[in-house]
Design a protein around this motif. Sequence first.
Motif, PDB file in Angstrom:
ATOM      1  N   VAL A 130       0.847  -1.203   0.000  1.00  0.00           N
ATOM      2  CA  VAL A 130       0.000   0.000   0.000  1.00  0.00           C
ATOM      3  C   VAL A 130       0.883   1.254   0.000  1.00  0.00           C
ATOM      4  O   VAL A 130       0.617   2.222  -0.726  1.00  0.00           O
ATOM      5  CB  VAL A 130      -0.980  -0.022   1.198  1.00  0.00           C
ATOM      6  N   ALA A 131       1.949   1.232   0.791  1.00  0.00           N
ATOM      7  CA  ALA A 131       2.855   2.392   0.827  1.00  0.00           C
ATOM      8  C   ALA A 131       3.443   2.662  -0.554  1.00  0.00           C
ATOM      9  O   ALA A 131       3.579   3.815  -0.974  1.00  0.00           O
ATOM     10  CB  ALA A 131       3.975   2.151   1.842  1.00  0.00           C
ATOM     11  N   LEU A 132       3.790   1.600  -1.276  1.00  0.00           N
ATOM     12  CA  LEU A 132       4.464   1.752  -2.570  1.00  0.00           C
ATOM     13  C   LEU A 132       3.503   1.825  -3.753  1.00  0.00           C
ATOM     14  O   LEU A 132       3.931   2.089  -4.878  1.00  0.00           O
ATOM     15  CB  LEU A 132       5.418   0.573  -2.802  1.00  0.00           C
ATOM     16  N   GLY A 133       2.224   1.539  -3.515  1.00  0.00           N
ATOM     17  CA  GLY A 133       1.295   1.485  -4.645  1.00  0.00           C
ATOM     18  C   GLY A 133       1.621   0.317  -5.571  1.00  0.00           C
ATOM     19  O   GLY A 133       1.630   0.462  -6.795  1.00  0.00           O
ATOM     20  N   VAL A 147      -4.711  -5.853  -9.915  1.00  0.00           N
ATOM     21  CA  VAL A 147      -5.439  -5.132  -8.863  1.00  0.00           C
ATOM     22  C   VAL A 147      -4.457  -4.249  -8.093  1.00  0.00           C
ATOM     23  O   VAL A 147      -3.387  -4.705  -7.679  1.00  0.00           O
ATOM     24  CB  VAL A 147      -6.097  -6.131  -7.868  1.00  0.00           C
ATOM     25  N   ALA A 148      -4.827  -2.980  -7.889  1.00  0.00           N
ATOM     26  CA  ALA A 148      -3.988  -2.065  -7.098  1.00  0.00           C
ATOM     27  C   ALA A 148      -4.025  -2.490  -5.634  1.00  0.00           C
ATOM     28  O   ALA A 148      -5.058  -2.973  -5.143  1.00  0.00           O
ATOM     29  CB  ALA A 148      -4.514  -0.646  -7.238  1.00  0.00           C
ATOM     30  N   ALA A 149      -2.893  -2.285  -4.940  1.00  0.00           N
ATOM     31  CA  ALA A 149      -2.791  -2.737  -3.540  1.00  0.00           C
ATOM     32  C   ALA A 149      -3.924  -2.189  -2.684  1.00  0.00           C
ATOM     33  O   ALA A 149      -4.495  -2.912  -1.866  1.00  0.00           O
ATOM     34  CB  ALA A 149      -1.439  -2.324  -2.964  1.00  0.00           C
ATOM     35  N   GLU A 150      -4.270  -0.932  -2.861  1.00  0.00           N
ATOM     36  CA  GLU A 150      -5.299  -0.345  -1.995  1.00  0.00           C
ATOM     37  C   GLU A 150      -6.674  -0.968  -2.240  1.00  0.00           C
ATOM     38  O   GLU A 150      -7.564  -0.840  -1.406  1.00  0.00           O
ATOM     39  CB  GLU A 150      -5.352   1.173  -2.164  1.00  0.00           C
ATOM     40  N   PRO A 223      -4.293  -2.278   5.742  1.00  0.00           N
ATOM     41  CA  PRO A 223      -3.358  -1.145   5.742  1.00  0.00           C
ATOM     42  C   PRO A 223      -3.999   0.087   5.113  1.00  0.00           C
ATOM     43  O   PRO A 223      -4.819  -0.039   4.207  1.00  0.00           O
ATOM     44  CB  PRO A 223      -2.187  -1.631   4.886  1.00  0.00           C
ATOM     45  N   VAL A 224      -3.581   1.251   5.601  1.00  0.00           N
ATOM     46  CA  VAL A 224      -4.185   2.506   5.127  1.00  0.00           C
ATOM     47  C   VAL A 224      -3.078   3.508   4.809  1.00  0.00           C
ATOM     48  O   VAL A 224      -2.110   3.621   5.565  1.00  0.00           O
ATOM     49  CB  VAL A 224      -5.104   3.091   6.236  1.00  0.00           C
ATOM     50  N   ARG A 225      -3.217   4.228   3.703  1.00  0.00           N
ATOM     51  CA  ARG A 225      -2.305   5.346   3.408  1.00  0.00           C
ATOM     52  C   ARG A 225      -2.718   6.557   4.228  1.00  0.00           C
ATOM     53  O   ARG A 225      -3.902   6.890   4.292  1.00  0.00           O
ATOM     54  CB  ARG A 225      -2.430   5.764   1.942  1.00  0.00           C
ATOM     55  N   LEU A 226      -1.752   7.240   4.806  1.00  0.00           N
ATOM     56  CA  LEU A 226      -2.047   8.431   5.613  1.00  0.00           C
ATOM     57  C   LEU A 226      -1.859   9.672   4.733  1.00  0.00           C
ATOM     58  O   LEU A 226      -0.907  10.435   4.891  1.00  0.00           O
ATOM     59  CB  LEU A 226      -1.124   8.464   6.841  1.00  0.00           C
ATOM     60  N   ARG A 227      -2.785   9.880   3.814  1.00  0.00           N
ATOM     61  CA  ARG A 227      -2.604  10.928   2.803  1.00  0.00           C
ATOM     62  C   ARG A 227      -2.573  12.331   3.411  1.00  0.00           C
ATOM     63  O   ARG A 227      -1.811  13.189   2.966  1.00  0.00           O
ATOM     64  CB  ARG A 227      -3.726  10.840   1.752  1.00  0.00           C
ATOM     65  N   GLU A 228      -3.383  12.552   4.420  1.00  0.00           N
ATOM     66  CA  GLU A 228      -3.398  13.897   5.021  1.00  0.00           C
ATOM     67  C   GLU A 228      -2.046  14.201   5.683  1.00  0.00           C
ATOM     68  O   GLU A 228      -1.547  15.328   5.612  1.00  0.00           O
ATOM     69  CB  GLU A 228      -4.542  13.964   6.042  1.00  0.00           C
TER      70      GLU A 228
END
Length: 291
Positions: A130-133, A147-150, A223-228
């Motif tokens: 998820v971090a790397l996409g 399929v994309a990781a997210e 897992p979650v990306r912390l975009r903010e």
Amino acid sequence: MKPAPFAYHDPRTVDEALSLLQRYGDEAKVLAGGQSLMPVLNFRLSVPSVLIDINRVSELAYIRHQPGQLHIGALTRQRQIEFSELVSLHVPLLHRATQLIGHLPIRTQGTIGGSMVHADPAAEYPTVTVALGAEFVVRGPRGSRVVAAEDFFVDYLTTVLMPDELLLEVRFPTVYSSYGQAFVEFARRHGDFALVGIAALLEMQDNQYRSARLATAGLGPQPVRLREVEQMLIQDGLSEVSRRAAAARAAELVEPDSDLHASAEFRRHLTRVLSHRAIQQAAARPEEIAL
Ligand SMILES: Cc1cc2nc3c(=O)[nH]c(=O)nc-3n(C[C@H](O)[C@H](O)[C@H](O)COP(=O)(O)OP(=O)(O)OC[C@H]3O[C@@H](n4cnc5c(N)ncnc54)[C@H](O)[C@@H]3O)c2cc1C
């Protein structure tokens, strides 16, 4: 305990494995390293009537560098990834995360594909993807899909994979290889699953973060990306104040659960401390290389 009786098949090719999966559907389970599946079978949490052992499907075990990507076959052992120069060079975050997985016997048997499909939210590999996409190549009777990781991890121990599909490959972008990278986690004992883990990738230019990517482990069902937080780092600059503010915001954004291992409050505290540490380490790496 021992597993319930099952029929055993050991296909030699992807096509054979897929036709077995199609024939037995929901009744079947794929066996890779067995490090997660065997305990599940032994406790009879899952009672498949057929086991499809893919350990002899050698076409699924490889690490290949392609332009802009590193392709890793689903059956590649975690230990091979740990010692792969291609991985260290092109996807250092994956190399670092592998060192944090369990103990030597687990990494020797465990495969990258098994870890992804098992989809434990505390596992290191899903967070790295998820971090790397990263992208997942999946094949079933309806053909192949990427399929994309997210999108791959949908819930606790659940992915988008259908029962008749096989994970073939994970594709990691190599574009981040020059970024500062860190994977930090807190586990109660060495080798245990982490209570919280944070992956951080930072690109620095002209005394600023030009790009930032952060993802979590152990904080919710996937897992979650912390975009903010990533945006905060880019806007607020390299200072210690900005790092601390970003780490504090990370702790506010996550939605951890309380369980036997830790309270939600403790996990939030860990998120703040580990996010700060991950940002610090990722920011320090290029300076260390320059020395
Ligand atoms: C004591 C212990 C400590 C551990 N600590 C950690 C840790 O700290 N961090 C961590 O990340 N992991 C940890 N693990 C888990 C370990 O990394 C496992 O190896 C991994 O989760 C599963 O990989 P496997 O190859 O063993 O898969 P298996 O156990 O064989 O399979 C797992 C699941 O994936 C499915 N599957 C496997 N391959 C495919 C495929 N190609 N296509 C479709 N479905 C497939 C199986 O059907 C099953 O549902 C630990 C395990 C143990 C026993």
